[in-house]
Write a protein that holds these residues in place. Sequence first.
Motif, PDB file in Angstrom:
ATOM      1  N   ALA A  84       0.811  -1.215   0.000  1.00 22.70           N
ATOM      2  CA  ALA A  84       0.000   0.000   0.000  1.00 22.70           C
ATOM      3  C   ALA A  84       0.846   1.269   0.000  1.00 22.70           C
ATOM      4  CB  ALA A  84      -0.935   0.005   1.216  1.00 22.70           C
ATOM      5  N   ARG A  85       2.111   1.175   0.399  1.00 24.87           N
ATOM      6  CA  ARG A  85       2.981   2.350   0.456  1.00 24.87           C
ATOM      7  C   ARG A  85       3.428   2.830  -0.928  1.00 24.87           C
ATOM      8  NH1 ARG A  85       6.432   2.667   5.325  1.00 24.87           N
ATOM      9  NH2 ARG A  85       8.150   3.159   3.927  1.00 24.87           N
ATOM     10  N   LEU A  86       3.287   1.998  -1.935  1.00 20.56           N
ATOM     11  CA  LEU A  86       3.812   2.330  -3.248  1.00 20.56           C
ATOM     12  C   LEU A  86       2.912   3.317  -3.988  1.00 20.56           C
ATOM     13  CD1 LEU A  86       5.071  -1.189  -4.403  1.00 20.56           C
ATOM     14  CD2 LEU A  86       6.313   0.597  -3.175  1.00 20.56           C
ATOM     15  N   SER A  87       3.469   3.917  -5.033  1.00 20.99           N
ATOM     16  CA  SER A  87       2.756   4.924  -5.814  1.00 20.99           C
ATOM     17  C   SER A  87       1.814   4.267  -6.814  1.00 20.99           C
ATOM     18  CB  SER A  87       3.749   5.811  -6.558  1.00 20.99           C
ATOM     19  OG  SER A  87       4.420   5.059  -7.562  1.00 20.99           O
ATOM     20  N   LEU A  88       0.933   5.087  -7.395  1.00 15.78           N
ATOM     21  CA  LEU A  88       0.016   4.594  -8.420  1.00 15.78           C
ATOM     22  C   LEU A  88       0.784   4.022  -9.604  1.00 15.78           C
ATOM     23  CD1 LEU A  88      -2.794   4.259  -9.681  1.00 15.78           C
ATOM     24  CD2 LEU A  88      -2.668   6.660 -10.410  1.00 15.78           C
ATOM     25  N   ASP A  89       1.841   4.706 -10.027  1.00 19.24           N
ATOM     26  CA  ASP A  89       2.641   4.214 -11.154  1.00 19.24           C
ATOM     27  C   ASP A  89       3.248   2.849 -10.840  1.00 19.24           C
ATOM     28  OD1 ASP A  89       2.082   6.437 -12.651  1.00 19.24           O
ATOM     29  OD2 ASP A  89       4.003   7.435 -12.285  1.00 19.24           O
ATOM     30  N   GLU A  90       3.736   2.684  -9.621  1.00 17.85           N
ATOM     31  CA  GLU A  90       4.339   1.410  -9.229  1.00 17.85           C
ATOM     32  C   GLU A  90       3.284   0.305  -9.171  1.00 17.85           C
ATOM     33  OE1 GLU A  90       8.088   2.657  -6.405  1.00 17.85           O
ATOM     34  OE2 GLU A  90       6.094   3.274  -5.766  1.00 17.85           O
ATOM     35  N   HIS A  91       2.129   0.623  -8.618  1.00 22.13           N
ATOM     36  CA  HIS A  91       1.049  -0.362  -8.584  1.00 22.13           C
ATOM     37  C   HIS A  91       0.624  -0.767  -9.992  1.00 22.13           C
ATOM     38  CE1 HIS A  91      -0.358   0.768  -4.254  1.00 22.13           C
ATOM     39  NE2 HIS A  91       0.539  -0.202  -4.248  1.00 22.13           N
ATOM     40  N   ALA A  92       0.496   0.218 -10.881  1.00 23.62           N
ATOM     41  CA  ALA A  92       0.085  -0.075 -12.262  1.00 23.62           C
ATOM     42  C   ALA A  92       1.105  -0.984 -12.938  1.00 23.62           C
ATOM     43  CB  ALA A  92      -0.086   1.225 -13.039  1.00 23.62           C
ATOM     44  N   ALA A  93       2.387  -0.701 -12.710  1.00 28.45           N
ATOM     45  CA  ALA A  93       3.435  -1.536 -13.310  1.00 28.45           C
ATOM     46  C   ALA A  93       3.353  -2.967 -12.802  1.00 28.45           C
ATOM     47  CB  ALA A  93       4.808  -0.938 -13.006  1.00 28.45           C
ATOM     48  N   MET A  94       3.037  -3.146 -11.523  1.00 30.16           N
ATOM     49  CA  MET A  94       2.935  -4.485 -10.950  1.00 30.16           C
ATOM     50  C   MET A  94       1.708  -5.228 -11.481  1.00 30.16           C
ATOM     51  SD  MET A  94       4.019  -3.827  -6.985  1.00 30.16           S
ATOM     52  CE  MET A  94       5.758  -3.714  -6.518  1.00 30.16           C
ATOM     53  N   VAL A  95       0.590  -4.530 -11.573  1.00 31.53           N
ATOM     54  CA  VAL A  95      -0.626  -5.175 -12.081  1.00 31.53           C
ATOM     55  C   VAL A  95      -0.422  -5.612 -13.528  1.00 31.53           C
ATOM     56  CG1 VAL A  95      -3.050  -4.777 -12.695  1.00 31.53           C
ATOM     57  CG2 VAL A  95      -2.176  -3.980 -10.492  1.00 31.53           C
ATOM     58  N   LEU A 423      16.052  10.247  -9.864  1.00 30.99           N
ATOM     59  CA  LEU A 423      16.883  11.450  -9.744  1.00 30.99           C
ATOM     60  C   LEU A 423      17.278  11.987 -11.119  1.00 30.99           C
ATOM     61  CD1 LEU A 423      19.334  10.620  -6.813  1.00 30.99           C
ATOM     62  CD2 LEU A 423      17.897  12.664  -6.956  1.00 30.99           C
ATOM     63  N   ALA A 424      17.678  11.074 -11.995  1.00 31.69           N
ATOM     64  CA  ALA A 424      18.180  11.482 -13.311  1.00 31.69           C
ATOM     65  C   ALA A 424      17.116  12.162 -14.163  1.00 31.69           C
ATOM     66  CB  ALA A 424      18.748  10.275 -14.053  1.00 31.69           C
ATOM     67  N   SER A 425      15.839  11.944 -13.817  1.00 28.21           N
ATOM     68  CA  SER A 425      14.771  12.589 -14.583  1.00 28.21           C
ATOM     69  C   SER A 425      14.633  14.066 -14.255  1.00 28.21           C
ATOM     70  CB  SER A 425      13.441  11.869 -14.324  1.00 28.21           C
ATOM     71  OG  SER A 425      12.992  12.102 -12.996  1.00 28.21           O
ATOM     72  N   HIS A 426      15.308  14.533 -13.209  1.00 30.90           N
ATOM     73  CA  HIS A 426      15.300  15.962 -12.881  1.00 30.90           C
ATOM     74  C   HIS A 426      16.242  16.689 -13.844  1.00 30.90           C
ATOM     75  CE1 HIS A 426      15.930  19.735 -10.755  1.00 30.90           C
ATOM     76  NE2 HIS A 426      14.901  19.434  -9.954  1.00 30.90           N
ATOM     77  N   PRO A 427      15.801  17.767 -14.449  1.00 32.74           N
ATOM     78  CA  PRO A 427      16.638  18.465 -15.449  1.00 32.74           C
ATOM     79  C   PRO A 427      17.943  19.028 -14.895  1.00 32.74           C
ATOM     80  CG  PRO A 427      14.678  19.754 -14.908  1.00 32.74           C
ATOM     81  CD  PRO A 427      14.474  18.408 -14.305  1.00 32.74           C
ATOM     82  N   ARG A 468      10.387  11.675  -4.369  1.00 34.52           N
ATOM     83  CA  ARG A 468       9.171  11.271  -3.658  1.00 34.52           C
ATOM     84  C   ARG A 468       7.936  11.348  -4.557  1.00 34.52           C
ATOM     85  NH1 ARG A 468       8.387  11.655   2.041  1.00 34.52           N
ATOM     86  NH2 ARG A 468      10.344  11.492   3.190  1.00 34.52           N
ATOM     87  N   GLY A 469       7.981  12.223  -5.542  1.00 31.28           N
ATOM     88  CA  GLY A 469       6.853  12.357  -6.446  1.00 31.28           C
ATOM     89  C   GLY A 469       6.782  11.256  -7.485  1.00 31.28           C
ATOM     90  N   LEU A 470       7.867  10.484  -7.610  1.00 27.46           N
ATOM     91  CA  LEU A 470       7.930   9.455  -8.652  1.00 27.46           C
ATOM     92  C   LEU A 470       7.877   8.029  -8.118  1.00 27.46           C
ATOM     93  CD1 LEU A 470      10.698  11.061 -10.901  1.00 27.46           C
ATOM     94  CD2 LEU A 470       8.241  10.982 -11.364  1.00 27.46           C
ATOM     95  N   ILE A 471       8.457   7.805  -6.943  1.00 25.36           N
ATOM     96  CA  ILE A 471       8.473   6.458  -6.367  1.00 25.36           C
ATOM     97  C   ILE A 471       8.095   6.557  -4.898  1.00 25.36           C
ATOM     98  CG2 ILE A 471      10.160   5.540  -7.997  1.00 25.36           C
ATOM     99  CD1 ILE A 471      12.336   5.938  -5.944  1.00 25.36           C
ATOM    100  N   ALA A 472       7.973   5.414  -4.248  1.00 27.35           N
ATOM    101  CA  ALA A 472       7.546   5.385  -2.847  1.00 27.35           C
ATOM    102  C   ALA A 472       8.470   6.225  -1.968  1.00 27.35           C
ATOM    103  CB  ALA A 472       7.523   3.939  -2.347  1.00 27.35           C
ATOM    104  N   ALA A 473       7.883   6.877  -0.969  1.00 24.12           N
ATOM    105  CA  ALA A 473       8.627   7.822  -0.138  1.00 24.12           C
ATOM    106  C   ALA A 473       9.801   7.167   0.590  1.00 24.12           C
ATOM    107  CB  ALA A 473       7.683   8.473   0.874  1.00 24.12           C
TER     108      ALA A 473
END
Length: 508
Positions: A84-95, A423-427, A468-473
């Motif tokens: 439950a701690r994971l993000s929506l993107d992470e959950h979607a990838a797992m499903v 991290l690398a996705s930050h400009p 934190r905005g991209l993966i679990a805190a």
Amino acid sequence: MAMAATHILRGATAHADSPAIYVGDDTLTFQQVNDRANLIAHHLLAAGVQKGAHVALLVNNGLNSVPMDFAAIKTGVVRVPLNARLSLDEHAAMVEGSRASVVVADASLIERATELAGRIDGLQILGLGAQAEGIADLLEPADGPIGEPDVELSPDDPTLLLYTSGTTGKLKAVIHTQGSYGAICTNILANLLDPRHDSVMLHAASLIHASGTFVLPYWVRGGASAILPGFEPASFAAAIARYRVTEINLVPTMFAMLLSTGVLADADLSSLRKVIYGASPMPAPVLERSIEAFGPILAQYYGQTEAPLVIAALDEQAHADRSLWGACGMPSTDVELTLLDDDGREVPRGEIGEITLRAPFQMAGYFDADELNAATFTPDGWIKTRDLARFDERGYLHLVDRTSDMIITGGYNVYPREVEDALASHPGVAECAVVGAPDEKWVEAVTAFVVVAPGAQVSESELIEHVRGLIAAHKAPKTVHLVEAIPKSAVGKILRRALREPLWEASK
């Protein structure tokens, strides 16, 4: 080989009227848990969820956690637990990665389930005590008596698909079968615990992780499970007395929190018979203080998702010998274990090799990952664990290092590559590397080294919030060092060890 479903029915029959589950003020007997599991199983089958279907579970610790798991085992569906701690993107990838066709969600997570349904075409949502429009509830009372589901099961049937990250941070899912999950129960009873009719284990960690593997051994022996929604030191300490808890299972971070908050000073610990720990290395100062607080009743286990739960164990008597602190322990009675060099040859005692094992409780393999399976299994079915260890002269196993760079923080696995990608996705980030640094609370703290892009201006807090905005805190860096360069090998590979070792040396 006894299947998981066989263990469930045996326990329910033998201990029908005894208390099996405590949650808050609620108690369920063995018969009530089994009846609720059969009700859920009935609704699953009625909803078209048949044996072999992959069902993602968004279920927090609660009164229905165990009945839901048992229902899935009884019907032969394959559980895919989602943290439950994971993000929506992470959950979607797992499903999507698990090819789950159904998501079952409790009331606290039904909103996340509907978000997933909005992103994944054809995903069926079922509620577990969740009242939501247009969503069937698996706890809806039936019209008449419900018996055991009429589903034919075999030891080779998959029953659990459990995610664990790969060495590159790529998601991978471990497959356990009816047979291997049943063997996990037998393994725990043979090597770590001996519950009785009056035994009670307290669960504060999520039941989708190692904590959940203890439920079935207690169930078989007539012991109970007291389940908390999560770990909070004061409520955990109070629950030991409230439920007359006989065993607890903790990760090192939990010990540190119990000790630092002082909640154990006035706690009634008189019912405790055994305190178990695992999941990550236990710092010697924390272990010493824990033995002082709980008494000489600590035991450690070493295992992996691929071979849960007890590959090796360090019992209470061994803890009396300080030279063994930090050892994995003695290999379990039901595991064949050897240490191999890079050429696949057994190393002499005292030398370092990769832990390679074969056991009835090992995974069937990784889901949909032929190359990884080929790299993990030997031709005769042994698992190469990627953990490096040595045997001492008495036969105790000592873990030396990981062949990967996995970080274990607060009992959770974090892989540097996943954090580095975020991290690398930050400009403002030109280059980065992530390692684990020693930390009194978390054991290891996720620590990043970042080279700032030319002309950019970034702060530590900005980068942490970006991750934190991209993966679990809990995967986000606790600290970010802004540096001029990242050390690399002659072929350009980042040398994480060159970053990690000075941090650990400085802590000594």
